[in-house]
Design a protein around this motif. Structure first.
Motif, PDB file in Angstrom:
ATOM      1  N   ALA A   1      -3.513   0.457   6.439  1.00  0.00           N
ATOM      2  CA  ALA A   1      -4.643  -0.251   5.402  1.00  0.00           C
ATOM      3  C   ALA A   1      -4.774   0.530   4.280  1.00  0.00           C
ATOM      4  O   ALA A   1      -4.641  -0.444   3.170  1.00  0.00           O
ATOM      5  N   THR A   2      -5.224   1.503   4.575  1.00  0.00           N
ATOM      6  CA  THR A   2      -5.153   2.138   2.798  1.00  0.00           C
ATOM      7  C   THR A   2      -4.408   2.463   2.261  1.00  0.00           C
ATOM      8  O   THR A   2      -4.066   1.982   0.654  1.00  0.00           O
ATOM      9  N   PHE A   3      -3.330   2.904   3.269  1.00  0.00           N
ATOM     10  CA  PHE A   3      -1.544   2.929   2.532  1.00  0.00           C
ATOM     11  C   PHE A   3      -1.932   2.069   1.448  1.00  0.00           C
ATOM     12  O   PHE A   3      -1.284   2.009   0.865  1.00  0.00           O
ATOM     13  N   LEU A   4      -1.662   0.624   2.132  1.00  0.00           N
ATOM     14  CA  LEU A   4      -0.856  -0.069   1.671  1.00  0.00           C
ATOM     15  C   LEU A   4      -2.176  -0.817   0.007  1.00  0.00           C
ATOM     16  O   LEU A   4      -1.412  -0.953  -0.962  1.00  0.00           O
ATOM     17  N   ALA A   5      -3.357  -0.893   0.295  1.00  0.00           N
ATOM     18  CA  ALA A   5      -4.274  -0.759  -1.262  1.00  0.00           C
ATOM     19  C   ALA A   5      -3.699  -0.305  -2.533  1.00  0.00           C
ATOM     20  O   ALA A   5      -3.894  -0.369  -3.169  1.00  0.00           O
ATOM     21  N   ARG A   6      -2.967   1.202  -1.825  1.00  0.00           N
ATOM     22  CA  ARG A   6      -2.330   2.723  -2.953  1.00  0.00           C
ATOM     23  C   ARG A   6      -1.947   2.179  -3.106  1.00  0.00           C
ATOM     24  O   ARG A   6      -1.401   2.318  -4.268  1.00  0.00           O
TER      25      ARG A   6
END
Length: 298
Positions: free
Chosen positions: A112-117
């Motif tokens: 989740a945080t990787f794709l948001a970044r």
């Protein structure tokens, strides 16, 4: 784009997608153009790279070799561009292969945080407990669990985590058959064994620094972790699982941890990338993220 770079890009996309029409859609070219570019490449190289039928496309031996080298060159070009633009401009597609249950319960939540970044990145997930051919399947990075030496030793790899393994059974099975008190007693029980991963017939236990290996009696062979888990919960036998795989079922009492004083070697979780020890910037980025998320062991 030069003709040779275009040939390389088109060939890699056709080989990875297994479809002229899909490659045409992704590259925004016509299907006849895609076919012509691949034909021109084969004519220039003097060899057949792809075997085409009305239903499928497969790689020849020469095609497999060319694909590996072409992906490496394209990755280096992408790395040079990313170094110029900066890491925040990562874009394109990452094809990520993973086991079904571990992917569902661990890898997907960590993304989740990787794709948001990195909003310009897309991830194509291949979820299967079967071992893919990373080259012919066009996989950029695969998450693999196992005990002992890694296969595909020529690929790049990074260890991400250690996962506890344990032996479990459902209360219904234990009521009918009793619980083993030591590994030797597994010989009289029905055991559930998984093809291909670490659930092979020989199970290795350590207790008080003494190692015991024994061949269990496998009544059920199943080729997927969800199947192993479902069979164990249904009371069909004793299974070897990971705590990640069966954590919820253990918490709710659907499964019981057996032989607790006896330890099994943990499963190692690796990221494997066929591009070799120097993968593309986007592959390095996702592997670094997973390594931080999963708490890489020393």
């Amino acid at each position: 784009m030069s003709d040779r770079w275009q040939e390389m890009v088109v060939f890699v996309r056709v080989a990875e997608s297994g479809s002229l029409s899909r490659a045409a859609r992704e590259l925004k070219l016509s299907q006849p153009s895609i076919s012509r570019i691949v034909g021109t490449l084969e004519a220039r190289l003097g060899t057949t790279l792809l075997l085409r039928t009305t239903r499928s496309i497969s790689l020849t031996e020469a095609g497999t070799l060319y694909l590996e080298r072409a992906k490496h060159l394209l990755a280096e070009m992408e790395e040079a561009e990313q170094a110029t633009r900066g890491v925040d401009s990562l874009h394109g597609v990452i094809r990520l292969a993973m086991p079904v249950l571990y992917g569902t319960r661990v890898i997907i939540p960590a993304l989740a945080t990787f794709l948001a970044r990195h909003p310009d990145l897309r991830v194509e997930m291949i979820m299967s407990d079967a071992r893919q051919n990373l080259i012919t399947d066009g996989v950029d990075v695969a998450i693999r669990l196992g005990v002992g030496p890694l296969e595909d030793s020529t690929f790049g790899a990074r260890r991400l985590a250690l996962v506890e393994r344990l032996v479990v059974a459902a209360p219904a099975y234990l009521s009918a058959h009793g619980a083993p008190t030591n590994p030797a007693e597994l010989a009289r029980h029905d055991c559930i064994v998984q093809h291909g991963l670490f659930g092979r017939e020989s199970w290795r236990f350590t207790h008080n620094q003494t190692v015991t290996s024994l061949n269990v009696s496998a009544r059920l062979w199943i080729n997927s972790a969800p199947g192993i888990l479902a069979a164990a919960v249904a009371g069909l036998g004793i299974a070897l699982v990971t705590r990640v795989m069966a954590g919820e079922e253990l918490r709710t009492g659907q499964l019981k941890h057996l032989l607790e004083p006896y330890r099994l070697d943990p499963a190692e979780v690796y990221a494997v990338f066929p591009a070799g020890p120097r993968p593309s910037a986007k592959v390095r980025a996702i592997v670094d993220h997973l390594g931080a998320s999963l708490d890489v062991p020393d």
